[in-house]
Motif scaffolding. Structure first.
Motif, PDB file in Angstrom:
ATOM      1  N   GLY A   1       0.816  -1.217   0.000  1.00 48.13           N
ATOM      2  CA  GLY A   1       0.000   0.000   0.000  1.00 48.13           C
ATOM      3  C   GLY A   1       0.847   1.264   0.000  1.00 48.13           C
ATOM      4  N   GLY A   2       2.154   1.117   0.045  1.00 46.74           N
ATOM      5  CA  GLY A   2       3.027   2.293  -0.026  1.00 46.74           C
ATOM      6  C   GLY A   2       3.374   2.863   1.333  1.00 46.74           C
ATOM      7  N   ARG A   3       2.953   2.194   2.411  1.00 44.01           N
ATOM      8  CA  ARG A   3       3.259   2.685   3.755  1.00 44.01           C
ATOM      9  C   ARG A   3       4.598   2.107   4.209  1.00 44.01           C
ATOM     10  NH1 ARG A   3       2.328   0.237   7.972  1.00 44.01           N
ATOM     11  NH2 ARG A   3       0.693  -1.124   7.162  1.00 44.01           N
TER      12      ARG A   3
ATOM     13  N   VAL B   1       9.267  -2.580  -2.268  1.00 47.23           N
ATOM     14  CA  VAL B   1       7.934  -3.025  -1.864  1.00 47.23           C
ATOM     15  C   VAL B   1       8.031  -4.446  -1.312  1.00 47.23           C
ATOM     16  CG1 VAL B   1       5.557  -3.428  -2.577  1.00 47.23           C
ATOM     17  CG2 VAL B   1       6.889  -1.580  -3.637  1.00 47.23           C
ATOM     18  N   VAL B   2       7.705  -4.575  -0.049  1.00 47.47           N
ATOM     19  CA  VAL B   2       7.814  -5.869   0.635  1.00 47.47           C
ATOM     20  C   VAL B   2       6.408  -6.342   1.001  1.00 47.47           C
ATOM     21  CG1 VAL B   2       8.649  -6.985   2.745  1.00 47.47           C
ATOM     22  CG2 VAL B   2      10.083  -5.302   1.584  1.00 47.47           C
ATOM     23  N   GLU B   3       6.084  -7.532   0.595  1.00 48.39           N
ATOM     24  CA  GLU B   3       4.788  -8.095   0.972  1.00 48.39           C
ATOM     25  C   GLU B   3       5.043  -9.267   1.913  1.00 48.39           C
ATOM     26  OE1 GLU B   3       1.481  -8.113  -1.908  1.00 48.39           O
ATOM     27  OE2 GLU B   3       3.093  -7.807  -3.364  1.00 48.39           O
ATOM     28  N   PRO B   4       4.899  -9.011   3.214  1.00 47.94           N
ATOM     29  CA  PRO B   4       5.254 -10.040   4.186  1.00 47.94           C
ATOM     30  C   PRO B   4       4.536 -11.375   3.955  1.00 47.94           C
ATOM     31  CG  PRO B   4       4.897  -7.968   5.280  1.00 47.94           C
ATOM     32  CD  PRO B   4       4.476  -7.770   3.854  1.00 47.94           C
ATOM     33  N   ALA B   5       3.315 -11.329   3.455  1.00 51.42           N
ATOM     34  CA  ALA B   5       2.582 -12.584   3.284  1.00 51.42           C
ATOM     35  C   ALA B   5       3.296 -13.519   2.307  1.00 51.42           C
ATOM     36  CB  ALA B   5       1.165 -12.298   2.798  1.00 51.42           C
ATOM     37  N   VAL B   6       4.003 -12.938   1.364  1.00 48.42           N
ATOM     38  CA  VAL B   6       4.693 -13.794   0.393  1.00 48.42           C
ATOM     39  C   VAL B   6       6.206 -13.739   0.549  1.00 48.42           C
ATOM     40  CG1 VAL B   6       2.880 -13.702  -1.345  1.00 48.42           C
ATOM     41  CG2 VAL B   6       4.669 -11.972  -1.371  1.00 48.42           C
TER      42      VAL B   6
ATOM     43  N   ALA C   1      10.683 -14.062  -3.929  1.00 51.14           N
ATOM     44  CA  ALA C   1      10.519 -13.889  -2.498  1.00 51.14           C
ATOM     45  C   ALA C   1       9.748 -12.641  -2.161  1.00 51.14           C
ATOM     46  CB  ALA C   1      11.882 -13.850  -1.833  1.00 51.14           C
ATOM     47  N   CYS C   2       9.833 -11.679  -3.036  1.00 51.15           N
ATOM     48  CA  CYS C   2       9.070 -10.475  -2.783  1.00 51.15           C
ATOM     49  C   CYS C   2       8.880  -9.813  -4.124  1.00 51.15           C
ATOM     50  CB  CYS C   2       9.812  -9.538  -1.823  1.00 51.15           C
ATOM     51  SG  CYS C   2      11.451  -9.179  -2.367  1.00 51.15           S
ATOM     52  N   THR C   3       7.962  -8.887  -4.161  1.00 54.41           N
ATOM     53  CA  THR C   3       7.675  -8.269  -5.439  1.00 54.41           C
ATOM     54  C   THR C   3       8.859  -7.405  -5.871  1.00 54.41           C
ATOM     55  OG1 THR C   3       6.675  -6.451  -4.287  1.00 54.41           O
ATOM     56  CG2 THR C   3       5.197  -8.175  -5.080  1.00 54.41           C
ATOM     57  N   PRO C   4       9.045  -7.249  -7.157  1.00 62.92           N
ATOM     58  CA  PRO C   4      10.118  -6.356  -7.573  1.00 62.92           C
ATOM     59  C   PRO C   4       9.818  -4.940  -7.100  1.00 62.92           C
ATOM     60  CG  PRO C   4       8.920  -7.255  -9.474  1.00 62.92           C
ATOM     61  CD  PRO C   4       8.297  -7.813  -8.255  1.00 62.92           C
ATOM     62  N   SER C   5      10.857  -4.177  -6.940  1.00 63.23           N
ATOM     63  CA  SER C   5      10.634  -2.795  -6.536  1.00 63.23           C
ATOM     64  C   SER C   5       9.888  -2.067  -7.639  1.00 63.23           C
ATOM     65  CB  SER C   5      11.974  -2.097  -6.315  1.00 63.23           C
ATOM     66  OG  SER C   5      12.632  -2.680  -5.225  1.00 63.23           O
ATOM     67  N   VAL C   6       8.868  -1.349  -7.279  1.00 66.10           N
ATOM     68  CA  VAL C   6       8.167  -0.539  -8.276  1.00 66.10           C
ATOM     69  C   VAL C   6       8.075   0.878  -7.754  1.00 66.10           C
ATOM     70  CG1 VAL C   6       6.792  -2.408  -9.250  1.00 66.10           C
ATOM     71  CG2 VAL C   6       5.904  -1.131  -7.309  1.00 66.10           C
ATOM     72  N   PRO C   7       8.059   1.843  -8.657  1.00 64.95           N
ATOM     73  CA  PRO C   7       7.983   3.216  -8.182  1.00 64.95           C
ATOM     74  C   PRO C   7       6.683   3.445  -7.401  1.00 64.95           C
ATOM     75  CG  PRO C   7       8.541   3.126 -10.507  1.00 64.95           C
ATOM     76  CD  PRO C   7       8.157   1.745 -10.091  1.00 64.95           C
ATOM     77  N   THR C   8       6.766   4.177  -6.348  1.00 60.56           N
ATOM     78  CA  THR C   8       5.562   4.577  -5.635  1.00 60.56           C
ATOM     79  C   THR C   8       5.827   5.933  -5.026  1.00 60.56           C
ATOM     80  OG1 THR C   8       4.147   4.150  -3.750  1.00 60.56           O
ATOM     81  CG2 THR C   8       6.337   3.202  -3.648  1.00 60.56           C
ATOM     82  N   ASP C   9       4.831   6.739  -4.983  1.00 65.99           N
ATOM     83  CA  ASP C   9       5.020   8.047  -4.370  1.00 65.99           C
ATOM     84  C   ASP C   9       4.215   8.139  -3.080  1.00 65.99           C
ATOM     85  OD1 ASP C   9       2.803   9.715  -6.738  1.00 65.99           O
ATOM     86  OD2 ASP C   9       2.528   8.028  -5.373  1.00 65.99           O
ATOM     87  N   LYS C  10       3.861   6.972  -2.569  1.00 73.78           N
ATOM     88  CA  LYS C  10       2.995   6.993  -1.404  1.00 73.78           C
ATOM     89  C   LYS C  10       3.723   6.655  -0.111  1.00 73.78           C
ATOM     90  CE  LYS C  10      -0.019   4.365  -3.447  1.00 73.78           C
ATOM     91  NZ  LYS C  10      -1.119   3.449  -3.639  1.00 73.78           N
ATOM     92  N   VAL C  11       5.014   6.932  -0.082  1.00 70.84           N
ATOM     93  CA  VAL C  11       5.747   6.602   1.136  1.00 70.84           C
ATOM     94  C   VAL C  11       5.393   7.621   2.211  1.00 70.84           C
ATOM     95  CG1 VAL C  11       7.998   6.121   2.072  1.00 70.84           C
ATOM     96  CG2 VAL C  11       7.620   5.969  -0.377  1.00 70.84           C
ATOM     97  N   SER C  12       4.906   7.115   3.326  1.00 72.41           N
ATOM     98  CA  SER C  12       4.594   8.070   4.377  1.00 72.41           C
ATOM     99  C   SER C  12       5.886   8.450   5.094  1.00 72.41           C
ATOM    100  CB  SER C  12       3.592   7.465   5.355  1.00 72.41           C
ATOM    101  OG  SER C  12       4.052   6.218   5.791  1.00 72.41           O
ATOM    102  N   PRO C  13       5.984   9.659   5.639  1.00 76.90           N
ATOM    103  CA  PRO C  13       7.240  10.082   6.237  1.00 76.90           C
ATOM    104  C   PRO C  13       7.539   9.315   7.521  1.00 76.90           C
ATOM    105  CG  PRO C  13       5.548  11.751   6.529  1.00 76.90           C
ATOM    106  CD  PRO C  13       4.953  10.668   5.680  1.00 76.90           C
TER     107      PRO C  13
END
Ligand code: GLU
Length: 319
Positions: A234-236, A293-298, A307-319
């Motif tokens: 979710g970008g958090r 981007v890390v998806e703990p479930a997988v 093991a985890c999704t490839p890194s994808v751009p996201t602008d939703k990183v919370s500070p």
């Protein structure tokens, strides 16, 4: 090796490290080693409320499991309070620190007032007279704030480029007597010969205020590289509550520390296998410039699958 400069990883011992923290530590090691620097580990344990018993040993064991060891004895900030106090006294003697009696609420209210700037201390206690301060001291123990002569400061970051951020009258010593993070970091980096600071992007805005403080104390500013964080789908920003994201959790699911290191290296576009193999081809200019981007479930759930999704751009990183 004494004059080669040093990089560092400086965790706060508030709990186990998660894979995002470990990735930052790996990057700090790679940046240091690839530039011929020593790599140091510092335990930032001044805030006793945040320190959790046993966390320091856990964190050091986690770093060791990945092959990250400090080239010098690990420095614990709680054992060096006199040097922070000396820096504080130097600032006070030069009129660069003042007592502040504001509560958190006072600061928040001032910031939300019509001309207030969120997160920016408006200088309420800057010019209190001695009588007023003596009276207020009877009611509340003061914090000490920096009498800043600037509104903003600029640093160069190896990854983010030129960064200008606000600098206000930041707290140097909290009202509970604890030396503030910004002061301790600046004093320690200089005292330890650390001239390269690699840490998470969440601290990017702190770099200008720390560099300004260093300049006031006559200390050199380090080279900065603020690296992308690990985030959820979710970008958090990744947190331990997000699932199996610590070495202990992952070991419980059958993933060794070596497997976790491999995933961290792969997320950085580096070869799996070993830190040394990664170091041989490490090029800061080719690092992913977006969050991991890390998806703990997988995460590491199957030996064969990704093991985890490839890194994808996201602008939703919370500070
Ligand atoms: N101790 C800080 C933290 O764990 C990091 C400080 C720094 O790298 O400057 O967030």
């Amino acid at each position: 090796m004494a004059d080669t400069g040093a990089g560092r990883f400086a965790p706060s011992p508030s709990g186990q490290l998660h894979v995002g923290n470990l990735r930052t530590a790996v990057l700090a090691w790679l940046f240091a080693r690839s530039t011929g620097r020593r790599f140091l580990i510092r335990v930032e344990d001044l805030d006793r409320v945040r320190v959790r018993a046993g966390a320091e040993a856990e964190q050091l064991a986690e770093l060791t499991a990945l092959g990250l060891a400090s080239d010098e004895p690990v420095l614990r900030q709680s054992e060096h309070v006199p040097r922070y106090t000396a820096a504080l006294e130097q600032l006070m003697a030069r009129g660069l620190a003042y007592e502040c009696f504001c509560t958190r609420r006072d600061v928040a209210e001032a910031a939300s007032a019509p001309h207030g700037r969120p997160g920016f201390y408006p200088g309420t206690c800057r010019s209190l007279g001695e009588d007023e301060r003596a009276r207020r001291r009877l009611e509340r123990r003061p914090a000490l704030r920096l009498r800043s002569a600037v509104d903003s400061w600029t640093v160069e970051d190896l990854l983010a480029g030129r960064v200008t951020a606000p600098v206000d009258d930041l707290v140097l010593r909290r009202n509970d007597g604890v030396i503030a993070y910004n002061l301790a970091v600046v004093v320690d980096d200089a005292a330890q010969g650390i001239d390269q600071v690699v840490r998470g992007e969440d601290l990017l805005d702190s770099a200008p205020r720390q560099a300004y403080l260093a300049s006031l104390l006559g200390l050199p500013s380090p080279t900065y590289a603020h690296v992308p964080l690990a985030v959820t789908a979710g970008g958090r920003r990744l947190a331990k509550r997000d699932g199996a994201v610590t070495l202990e959790d992952l070991a419980g699911q059958g993933s060794s520390a070596a497997a976790v290191l491999d995933e961290i290296l792969a997320s950085l576009g580096l070869p799996r296998g070993s830190l040394d193999a990664a170091l041989a081809v490490f090029d800061p200019g080719r690092l992913p410039n977006h969050p991991w981007v890390v998806e703990p479930a997988v995460l590491f759930s199957t030996a064969a699958g990704p093991a985890c999704t490839p890194s994808v751009p996201t602008d939703k990183v919370s500070p």
